[in-house]
Design a protein around this motif. Structure first.
Motif, PDB file in Angstrom:
ATOM      1  N   GLY A   1      57.637 -81.129  27.180  1.00 26.66           N
ATOM      2  CA  GLY A   1      56.306 -81.621  26.818  1.00 26.66           C
ATOM      3  C   GLY A   1      55.693 -80.895  25.650  1.00 26.66           C
ATOM      4  O   GLY A   1      55.042 -81.492  24.793  1.00 26.66           O
ATOM      5  N   MET A   2      55.878 -79.574  25.587  1.00 24.33           N
ATOM      6  CA  MET A   2      55.278 -78.798  24.483  1.00 24.33           C
ATOM      7  C   MET A   2      56.224 -78.676  23.294  1.00 24.33           C
ATOM      8  O   MET A   2      55.833 -78.233  22.219  1.00 24.33           O
ATOM      9  CB  MET A   2      54.858 -77.414  24.966  1.00 24.33           C
ATOM     10  CG  MET A   2      55.941 -76.591  25.596  1.00 24.33           C
ATOM     11  SD  MET A   2      55.310 -74.967  26.100  1.00 24.33           S
ATOM     12  CE  MET A   2      56.662 -74.390  27.126  1.00 24.33           C
ATOM     13  N   TRP A   3      57.460 -78.985  23.471  1.00 29.84           N
ATOM     14  CA  TRP A   3      58.514 -79.010  22.485  1.00 29.84           C
ATOM     15  C   TRP A   3      58.805 -77.633  21.908  1.00 29.84           C
ATOM     16  O   TRP A   3      58.504 -76.609  22.522  1.00 29.84           O
ATOM     17  CB  TRP A   3      58.269 -80.062  21.414  1.00 29.84           C
ATOM     18  CG  TRP A   3      59.572 -80.603  20.856  1.00 29.84           C
ATOM     19  CD1 TRP A   3      59.983 -80.575  19.558  1.00 29.84           C
ATOM     20  CD2 TRP A   3      60.640 -81.210  21.584  1.00 29.84           C
ATOM     21  NE1 TRP A   3      61.246 -81.117  19.435  1.00 29.84           N
ATOM     22  CE2 TRP A   3      61.673 -81.515  20.673  1.00 29.84           C
ATOM     23  CE3 TRP A   3      60.841 -81.513  22.929  1.00 29.84           C
ATOM     24  CZ2 TRP A   3      62.866 -82.116  21.044  1.00 29.84           C
ATOM     25  CZ3 TRP A   3      62.036 -82.109  23.315  1.00 29.84           C
ATOM     26  CH2 TRP A   3      63.024 -82.403  22.375  1.00 29.84           C
ATOM     27  N   PHE A   4      59.426 -77.541  20.741  1.00 24.71           N
ATOM     28  CA  PHE A   4      60.133 -76.345  20.304  1.00 24.71           C
ATOM     29  C   PHE A   4      59.210 -75.163  19.963  1.00 24.71           C
ATOM     30  O   PHE A   4      59.355 -74.069  20.505  1.00 24.71           O
ATOM     31  CB  PHE A   4      61.023 -76.681  19.103  1.00 24.71           C
ATOM     32  CG  PHE A   4      61.972 -75.583  18.716  1.00 24.71           C
ATOM     33  CD1 PHE A   4      62.943 -75.138  19.603  1.00 24.71           C
ATOM     34  CD2 PHE A   4      61.906 -74.991  17.461  1.00 24.71           C
ATOM     35  CE1 PHE A   4      63.835 -74.137  19.245  1.00 24.71           C
ATOM     36  CE2 PHE A   4      62.789 -73.994  17.093  1.00 24.71           C
ATOM     37  CZ  PHE A   4      63.759 -73.560  17.991  1.00 24.71           C
ATOM     38  N   ASN A   5      58.264 -75.365  19.061  1.00 28.58           N
ATOM     39  CA  ASN A   5      57.440 -74.241  18.601  1.00 28.58           C
ATOM     40  C   ASN A   5      56.655 -73.606  19.742  1.00 28.58           C
ATOM     41  O   ASN A   5      56.662 -72.385  19.919  1.00 28.58           O
ATOM     42  CB  ASN A   5      56.475 -74.705  17.504  1.00 28.58           C
ATOM     43  CG  ASN A   5      57.177 -74.999  16.201  1.00 28.58           C
ATOM     44  OD1 ASN A   5      58.318 -74.587  15.997  1.00 28.58           O
ATOM     45  ND2 ASN A   5      56.513 -75.710  15.307  1.00 28.58           N
ATOM     46  N   TYR A   6      55.959 -74.423  20.513  1.00 30.41           N
ATOM     47  CA  TYR A   6      55.177 -73.895  21.626  1.00 30.41           C
ATOM     48  C   TYR A   6      56.074 -73.297  22.701  1.00 30.41           C
ATOM     49  O   TYR A   6      55.703 -72.321  23.370  1.00 30.41           O
ATOM     50  CB  TYR A   6      54.284 -74.990  22.227  1.00 30.41           C
ATOM     51  CG  TYR A   6      53.114 -75.367  21.354  1.00 30.41           C
ATOM     52  CD1 TYR A   6      52.147 -74.427  21.007  1.00 30.41           C
ATOM     53  CD2 TYR A   6      52.962 -76.663  20.869  1.00 30.41           C
ATOM     54  CE1 TYR A   6      51.070 -74.767  20.215  1.00 30.41           C
ATOM     55  CE2 TYR A   6      51.884 -77.018  20.067  1.00 30.41           C
ATOM     56  CZ  TYR A   6      50.936 -76.067  19.740  1.00 30.41           C
ATOM     57  OH  TYR A   6      49.866 -76.396  18.949  1.00 30.41           O
ATOM     58  N   SER A   7      57.274 -73.858  22.872  1.00 25.03           N
ATOM     59  CA  SER A   7      58.207 -73.313  23.868  1.00 25.03           C
ATOM     60  C   SER A   7      58.592 -71.886  23.526  1.00 25.03           C
ATOM     61  O   SER A   7      58.642 -71.006  24.394  1.00 25.03           O
ATOM     62  CB  SER A   7      59.461 -74.178  23.961  1.00 25.03           C
ATOM     63  OG  SER A   7      59.177 -75.448  24.488  1.00 25.03           O
ATOM     64  N   LEU A   8      58.877 -71.649  22.249  1.00 24.86           N
ATOM     65  CA  LEU A   8      59.242 -70.297  21.823  1.00 24.86           C
ATOM     66  C   LEU A   8      58.080 -69.334  22.019  1.00 24.86           C
ATOM     67  O   LEU A   8      58.280 -68.176  22.417  1.00 24.86           O
ATOM     68  CB  LEU A   8      59.686 -70.299  20.354  1.00 24.86           C
ATOM     69  CG  LEU A   8      60.920 -71.133  20.013  1.00 24.86           C
ATOM     70  CD1 LEU A   8      61.363 -70.842  18.590  1.00 24.86           C
ATOM     71  CD2 LEU A   8      62.063 -70.870  20.990  1.00 24.86           C
ATOM     72  N   LEU A   9      56.869 -69.788  21.741  1.00 26.38           N
ATOM     73  CA  LEU A   9      55.690 -68.940  21.918  1.00 26.38           C
ATOM     74  C   LEU A   9      55.489 -68.560  23.382  1.00 26.38           C
ATOM     75  O   LEU A   9      55.309 -67.378  23.717  1.00 26.38           O
ATOM     76  CB  LEU A   9      54.451 -69.652  21.379  1.00 26.38           C
ATOM     77  CG  LEU A   9      53.105 -68.934  21.592  1.00 26.38           C
ATOM     78  CD1 LEU A   9      53.102 -67.595  20.866  1.00 26.38           C
ATOM     79  CD2 LEU A   9      51.950 -69.812  21.115  1.00 26.38           C
TER      80      LEU A   9
ATOM     81  N   LEU B   1      51.473 -74.828  30.249  1.00 26.63           N
ATOM     82  CA  LEU B   1      50.984 -74.247  31.505  1.00 26.63           C
ATOM     83  C   LEU B   1      51.924 -74.568  32.664  1.00 26.63           C
ATOM     84  O   LEU B   1      52.247 -73.702  33.484  1.00 26.63           O
ATOM     85  CB  LEU B   1      49.569 -74.751  31.801  1.00 26.63           C
ATOM     86  CG  LEU B   1      48.483 -74.317  30.807  1.00 26.63           C
ATOM     87  CD1 LEU B   1      47.152 -74.990  31.141  1.00 26.63           C
ATOM     88  CD2 LEU B   1      48.326 -72.800  30.816  1.00 26.63           C
ATOM     89  N   ALA B   2      52.372 -75.811  32.734  1.00 28.61           N
ATOM     90  CA  ALA B   2      53.276 -76.204  33.818  1.00 28.61           C
ATOM     91  C   ALA B   2      54.654 -75.559  33.666  1.00 28.61           C
ATOM     92  O   ALA B   2      55.396 -75.428  34.653  1.00 28.61           O
ATOM     93  CB  ALA B   2      53.414 -77.723  33.857  1.00 28.61           C
ATOM     94  N   ALA B   3      55.007 -75.136  32.440  1.00 28.03           N
ATOM     95  CA  ALA B   3      56.316 -74.521  32.208  1.00 28.03           C
ATOM     96  C   ALA B   3      56.323 -73.028  32.513  1.00 28.03           C
ATOM     97  O   ALA B   3      57.393 -72.431  32.667  1.00 28.03           O
ATOM     98  CB  ALA B   3      56.740 -74.751  30.753  1.00 28.03           C
ATOM     99  N   LEU B   4      55.149 -72.410  32.620  1.00 27.99           N
ATOM    100  CA  LEU B   4      55.075 -70.961  32.800  1.00 27.99           C
ATOM    101  C   LEU B   4      55.867 -70.438  34.001  1.00 27.99           C
ATOM    102  O   LEU B   4      56.565 -69.424  33.894  1.00 27.99           O
ATOM    103  CB  LEU B   4      53.608 -70.524  32.913  1.00 27.99           C
ATOM    104  CG  LEU B   4      52.905 -70.143  31.613  1.00 27.99           C
ATOM    105  CD1 LEU B   4      51.437 -69.839  31.886  1.00 27.99           C
ATOM    106  CD2 LEU B   4      53.585 -68.942  30.964  1.00 27.99           C
TER     107      LEU B   4
END
Length: 415
Positions: free
Chosen positions: A38-46, A196-199
């Motif tokens: 859902g948040m894709w690549f850039n936000y995932s790395l962050l 948030l859901a991925a945390l």
């Protein structure tokens, strides 16, 4: 003199780092692309970097605490002494729950991979329940035999995992598309909310804290060396996760991942999607790696659970005692897998929820107690009081995110 010095040479830094990396990296990495889509690549790395740093700091808190106890002191005994019996009981329940739920998750993920590999190689569609019984049955026998068998089999698996992951990565890298990694709307702030859901899955992917006392026993009370081992080991895991996200998001667009998520996000579905979209001849290499990853994770988790159950119920090491231990260890998660075969993602999320206690909140609280008892201790984890508060806040945030996402109060991509 030289011979005597070599004979008593200290353990290598690399050895400790590999123990941490091998403990950290496993089948849980297959949940990261699904839950981060859902948040894709850039936000995932962050978000992944934030989780890594918080979990590294919490591991350093365990180290700081452990230095004030004899070598070999367990995580459980440290919790009891620093925080009291209620925390010790809660922490023990949390650890037991994580071990059971991960066992179920790995049976679910393993059966998914076995089914996919069987269909891909023979054209035969294998029933998920039969796959669960086959996967769990073979590996349960290895655990029943004992730690020696697990050690030998795991060593072979880890070597094969390295080879197959390298081969699969090389093949998948040729298909990585910058347009997939950075679509035109990749900077859209609406993507960030899905982080948030991925945390909880990010937190669960950095679970190594039970190994810190083992490193203290391994190295002796050498905090600088142990801290470097934790940094290198978790840092290697972080690099592997970044590579894995690059390979999956680089080969599959967000829309191509959507059917995987809607099907439950199990390991076999993700592997099938990657094989279908790969530009190379990846074939069954990725399936073999996935099988090895989930099998090695299963062996590590269930060996710990097997010993925990034997100690809890006082079962001896006789044939009858080991059979009783095996029944309590394997039957509950196996029955759950037979009743609900596609719960890999849900189970990893619940593991992340329970791990917030023993992998984030408890280490921070133990460090706070130790600093009050020993204000002039020679080693302190970095960050001061602010670091303790950050890790506690991170643990609480992860717990809230997992609960609200399960209650469908938090946006989850694909739902």
């Amino acid at each position: 003199m030289r011979h005597r010095m070599n004979k008593h040479r200290s353990p290598s830094l690399l050895g400790g780092a590999m123990i941490i990396a091998a403990t950290t990296v496993g089948a849980g990495m297959f949940s990261l692309p699904v839950t981060s889509a859902g948040m894709w690549f850039n936000y995932s790395l962050l978000v992944l970097a934030i989780a890594w740093l918080c979990m590294l700091l919490s591991g350093l808190f365990v180290l700081e605490t452990n230095l004030h106890y004899p070598d070999g002191a367990s995580f459980d005994s440290m919790v009891g002494d620093t925080l009291g019996r209620p925390w010790r009981v809660a922490n023990g329940i949390s650890i037991a729950f994580v071990l059971y739920i991960l066992t179920y998750a790995y049976i679910s993920g393993g059966s998914s991979i076995v089914s996919h590999l069987m269909e891909a190689t023979t054209g035969i569609e294998m029933d998920s329940r039969l796959a669960s019984l086959s996967f769990a049955g073979v590996l349960a026998v290895i655990v029943w035999i004992g730690a020696g068998a697990v050690d030998r089999i795991s060593t072979l698996m880890i070597g094969a995992m390295i080879l197959t992951f390298a081969a699969a990565s090389s093949d998948l890298m040729s298909g990585v598309s910058p347009q997939h990694l950075w679509p035109n709307d990749s900077g859209n702030t609406e993507y960030a909310i899905f982080g948030l859901a991925a945390l909880p899955f990010m937190l669960a992917s950095f679970g190594y804290h039970g190994n810190v006392p083992s490193l203290v026993k391994y190295y002796g009370k050498r905090p600088a060396t142990i801290a470097k081992a934790l940094l290198l080991g978790t840092g290697l895991a972080f690099v592997i996760y970044v590579l894995w996200l690059t390979l999956t998001f680089g080969n599959l667009s967000q829309q191509q991942l959507l059917p995987v998520i809607q099907a439950g996000g199990n390991m076999g579905d993700l592997v099938a999607a990657l094989e279908h979209n790969s530009q190379g001849s990846i074939g069954s290499v990725l399936s073999i790696f996935a099988n090895l990853a989930v099998a090695s994770s299963f062996l590590g988790v269930t060996l710990g659970l097997f010993d925990f159950i034997a100690d809890l119920f006082g079962f001896d090491n006789t044939l009858s005692g080991r059979n009783k231990t095996a029944a309590i260890t394997f039957l509950p998660p196996l029955l759950l897998a037979l009743a609900w075969p596609h719960g890999f993602i849900y189970a990893i999320g619940f593991a992340g929820l329970a791990a917030t206690l023993w992998a984030a909140i408890v280490p921070a609280l133990m460090a706070r107690t130790i600093r009050r008892r020993y204000p002039n201790a020679p080693y302190r984890a970095p960050g001061g009081q602010a670091g303790i508060m950050v890790v506690i806040a991170f643990g609480l945030l992860v717990a809230v995110c997992e609960i609200t996402s399960k209650l469908q109060l938090l946006p989850v991509f694909g739902q």
